[in-house]
Design a protein around this motif. Structure first.
Motif, PDB file in Angstrom:
ATOM      1  N   GLN A   5       0.815  -1.207   0.000  1.00 63.53           N
ATOM      2  CA  GLN A   5       0.000   0.000   0.000  1.00 63.53           C
ATOM      3  C   GLN A   5       0.855   1.267   0.000  1.00 63.53           C
ATOM      4  O   GLN A   5       0.327   2.350  -0.178  1.00 63.53           O
ATOM      5  CB  GLN A   5      -0.908   0.000   1.236  1.00 63.53           C
ATOM      6  N   LEU A   6       2.162   1.117   0.207  1.00 65.15           N
ATOM      7  CA  LEU A   6       3.016   2.282   0.262  1.00 65.15           C
ATOM      8  C   LEU A   6       3.281   2.799  -1.143  1.00 65.15           C
ATOM      9  O   LEU A   6       3.295   2.048  -2.113  1.00 65.15           O
ATOM     10  CB  LEU A   6       4.332   1.933   0.958  1.00 65.15           C
ATOM     11  N   ASN A   7       3.497   4.089  -1.243  1.00 67.28           N
ATOM     12  CA  ASN A   7       3.632   4.717  -2.546  1.00 67.28           C
ATOM     13  C   ASN A   7       5.035   4.624  -3.124  1.00 67.28           C
ATOM     14  O   ASN A   7       5.215   4.700  -4.327  1.00 67.28           O
ATOM     15  CB  ASN A   7       3.221   6.191  -2.449  1.00 67.28           C
ATOM     16  N   SER A   8       6.047   4.498  -2.281  1.00 62.18           N
ATOM     17  CA  SER A   8       7.419   4.429  -2.762  1.00 62.18           C
ATOM     18  C   SER A   8       8.257   3.681  -1.748  1.00 62.18           C
ATOM     19  O   SER A   8       7.843   3.460  -0.611  1.00 62.18           O
ATOM     20  CB  SER A   8       7.989   5.837  -2.977  1.00 62.18           C
ATOM     21  N   LEU A   9       9.464   3.300  -2.171  1.00 60.51           N
ATOM     22  CA  LEU A   9      10.318   2.508  -1.301  1.00 60.51           C
ATOM     23  C   LEU A   9      10.736   3.264  -0.051  1.00 60.51           C
ATOM     24  O   LEU A   9      11.005   2.661   0.979  1.00 60.51           O
ATOM     25  CB  LEU A   9      11.563   2.060  -2.071  1.00 60.51           C
ATOM     26  N   ASP A  10      10.828   4.593  -0.141  1.00 64.42           N
ATOM     27  CA  ASP A  10      11.228   5.361   1.031  1.00 64.42           C
ATOM     28  C   ASP A  10      10.049   6.103   1.652  1.00 64.42           C
ATOM     29  O   ASP A  10      10.199   7.168   2.248  1.00 64.42           O
ATOM     30  CB  ASP A  10      12.365   6.323   0.697  1.00 64.42           C
TER      31      ASP A  10
ATOM     32  N   ILE B 137      16.502  -1.976  10.005  1.00 60.39           N
ATOM     33  CA  ILE B 137      17.326  -1.340   8.983  1.00 60.39           C
ATOM     34  C   ILE B 137      17.375   0.176   9.210  1.00 60.39           C
ATOM     35  O   ILE B 137      18.428   0.811   9.081  1.00 60.39           O
ATOM     36  CB  ILE B 137      16.786  -1.675   7.582  1.00 60.39           C
ATOM     37  N   ILE B 138      16.244   0.762   9.543  1.00 63.46           N
ATOM     38  CA  ILE B 138      16.192   2.199   9.838  1.00 63.46           C
ATOM     39  C   ILE B 138      17.122   2.536  11.008  1.00 63.46           C
ATOM     40  O   ILE B 138      17.891   3.506  10.965  1.00 63.46           O
ATOM     41  CB  ILE B 138      14.751   2.638  10.158  1.00 63.46           C
ATOM     42  N   ALA B 139      17.058   1.730  12.064  1.00 61.25           N
ATOM     43  CA  ALA B 139      17.890   1.990  13.241  1.00 61.25           C
ATOM     44  C   ALA B 139      19.370   1.878  12.898  1.00 61.25           C
ATOM     45  O   ALA B 139      20.187   2.722  13.304  1.00 61.25           O
ATOM     46  CB  ALA B 139      17.533   1.015  14.360  1.00 61.25           C
ATOM     47  N   ILE B 140      19.737   0.848  12.149  1.00 64.67           N
ATOM     48  CA  ILE B 140      21.135   0.655  11.758  1.00 64.67           C
ATOM     49  C   ILE B 140      21.622   1.835  10.930  1.00 64.67           C
ATOM     50  O   ILE B 140      22.730   2.351  11.131  1.00 64.67           O
ATOM     51  CB  ILE B 140      21.277  -0.667  10.975  1.00 64.67           C
ATOM     52  N   GLU B 141      20.802   2.286   9.997  1.00 63.39           N
ATOM     53  CA  GLU B 141      21.158   3.422   9.146  1.00 63.39           C
ATOM     54  C   GLU B 141      21.371   4.685   9.974  1.00 63.39           C
ATOM     55  O   GLU B 141      22.359   5.407   9.795  1.00 63.39           O
ATOM     56  CB  GLU B 141      20.056   3.656   8.112  1.00 63.39           C
TER      57      GLU B 141
ATOM     58  N   THR C 213      18.705  -0.545  -0.872  1.00 63.89           N
ATOM     59  CA  THR C 213      18.658  -1.114   0.482  1.00 63.89           C
ATOM     60  C   THR C 213      17.229  -1.315   0.940  1.00 63.89           C
ATOM     61  O   THR C 213      16.865  -2.396   1.451  1.00 63.89           O
ATOM     62  CB  THR C 213      19.413  -0.198   1.460  1.00 63.89           C
ATOM     63  N   TYR C 214      16.382  -0.308   0.769  1.00 69.71           N
ATOM     64  CA  TYR C 214      14.990  -0.441   1.193  1.00 69.71           C
ATOM     65  C   TYR C 214      14.252  -1.490   0.361  1.00 69.71           C
ATOM     66  O   TYR C 214      13.381  -2.202   0.871  1.00 69.71           O
ATOM     67  CB  TYR C 214      14.263   0.903   1.089  1.00 69.71           C
ATOM     68  N   ASN C 215      14.589  -1.585  -0.924  1.00 73.03           N
ATOM     69  CA  ASN C 215      13.958  -2.593  -1.765  1.00 73.03           C
ATOM     70  C   ASN C 215      14.264  -3.995  -1.252  1.00 73.03           C
ATOM     71  O   ASN C 215      13.373  -4.854  -1.143  1.00 73.03           O
ATOM     72  CB  ASN C 215      14.439  -2.452  -3.209  1.00 73.03           C
ATOM     73  N   ALA C 216      15.530  -4.250  -0.916  1.00 75.00           N
ATOM     74  CA  ALA C 216      15.900  -5.559  -0.383  1.00 75.00           C
ATOM     75  C   ALA C 216      15.192  -5.827   0.940  1.00 75.00           C
ATOM     76  O   ALA C 216      14.712  -6.944   1.192  1.00 75.00           O
ATOM     77  CB  ALA C 216      17.418  -5.642  -0.199  1.00 75.00           C
ATOM     78  N   ALA C 217      15.098  -4.802   1.787  1.00 79.67           N
ATOM     79  CA  ALA C 217      14.437  -4.968   3.085  1.00 79.67           C
ATOM     80  C   ALA C 217      12.956  -5.266   2.924  1.00 79.67           C
ATOM     81  O   ALA C 217      12.411  -6.164   3.581  1.00 79.67           O
ATOM     82  CB  ALA C 217      14.640  -3.708   3.933  1.00 79.67           C
TER      83      ALA C 217
ATOM     84  N   MET D  19      23.154  -6.820  -4.303  1.00 81.54           N
ATOM     85  CA  MET D  19      23.256  -5.547  -5.021  1.00 81.54           C
ATOM     86  C   MET D  19      23.338  -4.376  -4.047  1.00 81.54           C
ATOM     87  O   MET D  19      24.145  -3.455  -4.220  1.00 81.54           O
ATOM     88  CB  MET D  19      22.049  -5.377  -5.943  1.00 81.54           C
ATOM     89  N   ALA D  20      22.483  -4.405  -3.031  1.00 81.80           N
ATOM     90  CA  ALA D  20      22.455  -3.304  -2.066  1.00 81.80           C
ATOM     91  C   ALA D  20      23.767  -3.219  -1.300  1.00 81.80           C
ATOM     92  O   ALA D  20      24.341  -2.133  -1.126  1.00 81.80           O
ATOM     93  CB  ALA D  20      21.289  -3.492  -1.099  1.00 81.80           C
ATOM     94  N   LYS D  21      24.269  -4.361  -0.856  1.00 81.37           N
ATOM     95  CA  LYS D  21      25.504  -4.376  -0.080  1.00 81.37           C
ATOM     96  C   LYS D  21      26.682  -3.929  -0.938  1.00 81.37           C
ATOM     97  O   LYS D  21      27.522  -3.121  -0.508  1.00 81.37           O
ATOM     98  CB  LYS D  21      25.721  -5.777   0.480  1.00 81.37           C
ATOM     99  N   LEU D  22      26.758  -4.434  -2.157  1.00 89.31           N
ATOM    100  CA  LEU D  22      27.840  -4.061  -3.064  1.00 89.31           C
ATOM    101  C   LEU D  22      27.833  -2.563  -3.338  1.00 89.31           C
ATOM    102  O   LEU D  22      28.848  -1.876  -3.154  1.00 89.31           O
ATOM    103  CB  LEU D  22      27.700  -4.829  -4.379  1.00 89.31           C
ATOM    104  N   TYR D  23      26.697  -2.041  -3.763  1.00 85.16           N
ATOM    105  CA  TYR D  23      26.634  -0.651  -4.202  1.00 85.16           C
ATOM    106  C   TYR D  23      26.769   0.314  -3.028  1.00 85.16           C
ATOM    107  O   TYR D  23      27.486   1.322  -3.119  1.00 85.16           O
ATOM    108  CB  TYR D  23      25.333  -0.391  -4.958  1.00 85.16           C
ATOM    109  N   ALA D  24      26.105   0.013  -1.921  1.00 86.21           N
ATOM    110  CA  ALA D  24      26.177   0.911  -0.768  1.00 86.21           C
ATOM    111  C   ALA D  24      27.604   1.006  -0.239  1.00 86.21           C
ATOM    112  O   ALA D  24      28.057   2.088   0.174  1.00 86.21           O
ATOM    113  CB  ALA D  24      25.231   0.443   0.337  1.00 86.21           C
TER     114      ALA D  24
END
Length: 409
Positions: free
Chosen positions: A27-32, A99-103, A326-330, A345-350
């Motif tokens: 139901q969310l509009n975007s990944l973030d 993930i939010i807390a870690i970030e 990152t959010y997509n993977a989560a 992909m997220a780990k590599l690119y980030a």
């Protein structure tokens, strides 16, 4: 102490969990886009990091030691049992909340962030996913409320080849006796609870690998504490097991199931490392950019010169791309969708973005950025580990390539 004023945070985390169960990701509009409660969590952790952790960052880095009051404050904040059920003393929140807390923690200190990350996404998750009810009832409350956890897989001969383990376990009555050595073990200096992977039947190869849970007072020996380039407050130690006796009831998931446990948990853990690197990049960016808009040369802020402004614009794009990966993977992990390729992909690119942005941030701030006083150079030192632990960049590329070959062959 200052940390006591944040004791309401577990309530916020609990609210986030209840809201998340009512607000489906689709139901969310975007990944973030986040629920109101997830945003509350972000703001709470950001405030905690700035007010409680930030004043201690340089001292901890210089001393290469995690302040015990920071560990205690993380427990008081409810940040050491984010996904753990309320019945076991946790916040009963979502994976994205972790993930939010870690970030947010990584924006201030990646050392604290990875401590929280390993504790939540590896140690707690293994017990929640594979532990028996009796094991969960015994260990999860301790891990949520007071005892730091450590994940013991790597050895001198088993880094990227994670399952070439030499640590052995032999049955002796109602116990197992472990002998061997682990290296590069995060959280190990301060931890009380350890997940240890050992081979109970080398003739079966990786199918003999088994996961045990042990406590430091059983006789785990810290042989060496590494002196590192970055994340220096995060402990990384060599551990020795000399006839370490562990009750048979402390096997997690059954004999020979350690390989399956480690593979699945490391895939999830890579999203946590991506979040750490994402937060690191954002933290370096937020320290350096304002300085460039305050310092003037040739009659204008240095950040308004096109050469520098374009660098910062490109860095902002790369951070945003890392954030969405990152959010997509989560979100995929939460939805029960395949996420191994997306996590890689997220780990590599980030991790690549973290190195580029933190390195550039030093140059943007000039001589000031090169000094330890500002803390900008620390982000660059901390960023290098992102390309190494929980699977090197080449391992991530190999994982992605295998998925592409399967998809297109």
């Amino acid at each position: 102490m200052a940390s006591k004023c944040y004791r309401s945070s577990p309530v916020a985390l609990g609210l986030a969990a209840r809201s998340f169960s009512q607000t489906h990701v689709s139901q969310l509009n975007s990944l973030d886009t986040f629920t109101e409660e997830e945003q509350m969590l972000r703001e709470s952790v950001a405030r905690f990091a700035q007010e409680v952790i930030a004043p201690k960052v340089r001292e901890m880095d210089e001393n290469e030691h995690m302040d015990p009051t920071i560990i205690q404050a993380l427990f008081e904040q409810g940040l050491m049992g984010i996904e753990t059920s309320a019945d076991h003393g946790g916040a009963e929140s979502s994976f994205t909340s972790a993930i939010i807390a870690i970030e947010e923690l990584a924006k201030v200190d990646p050392s604290v962030s990875v401590m929280c990350d390993v504790h939540n996404t590896l140690v707690n998750t293994v017990l929640r996913t594979y532990g028996t009810k009796e094991q969960q009832d015994k260990w999860l409350p301790l891990l949520a409320e007071s005892k730091l956890g450590s994940f013991c897989l790597s050895e001198a001969a088993s880094g990227s080849d994670a399952f070439a383990l030499q640590t052995r376990a032999k049955k002796d009555g109602d116990d197992w006796v472990l002998n061997g050595t682990k290296m590069w073990i995060t959280n190990s200096y301060e931890a009380d609870i350890f997940l240890i992977f050992a081979n109970v039947d080398p003739s079966k190869g990786y199918k003999g690998i088994t996961c045990f849970i042990a406590t430091k007072d059983m006789g785990i020996q810290i042989a060496k504490k590494e002196q590192k380039l970055g994340i220096r407050a995060s402990s990384t130690c060599t551990l020795n097991f000399d006839d370490l006796r562990i009750p048979a009831e402390n096997i997690i998931g059954g004999e020979g199931k350690g390989y399956k446990i480690a593979i699945e948990i490391l895939n999830e853990g890579r999203i946590g490392i991506a979040a750490q690197m994402l937060g690191l990049a954002q933290g370096a960016f937020e320290k350096a950019v304002p300085y460039t808009l305050q310092r003037t040369q040739f009659g204008q802020p240095v950040g308004t010169f096109q050469g520098l402004a374009f660098q910062q614009a490109r860095a902002a794009v790369e951070i945003e791309a890392a954030r969405l990966l990152t959010y997509n993977a989560a979100r995929r992990k939460e939805e029960g969708m395949p996420f191994t390729k997306e996590a890689a992909m997220a780990k590599l690119y980030a991790s690549e973005v973290a190195q580029r942005v933190s390195g550039a941030a030093i140059e943007w701030a000039g001589g000031v950025g090169f000094t330890r006083e500002t803390g900008i150079e620390k982000y660059w030192r901390d960023s290098k580990i992102g390309a190494i632990y929980e699977g090197t960049s080449n391992i991530q590329l190999q994982t992605i390539a295998k998925y592409l070959q399967k998809q297109y062959s």
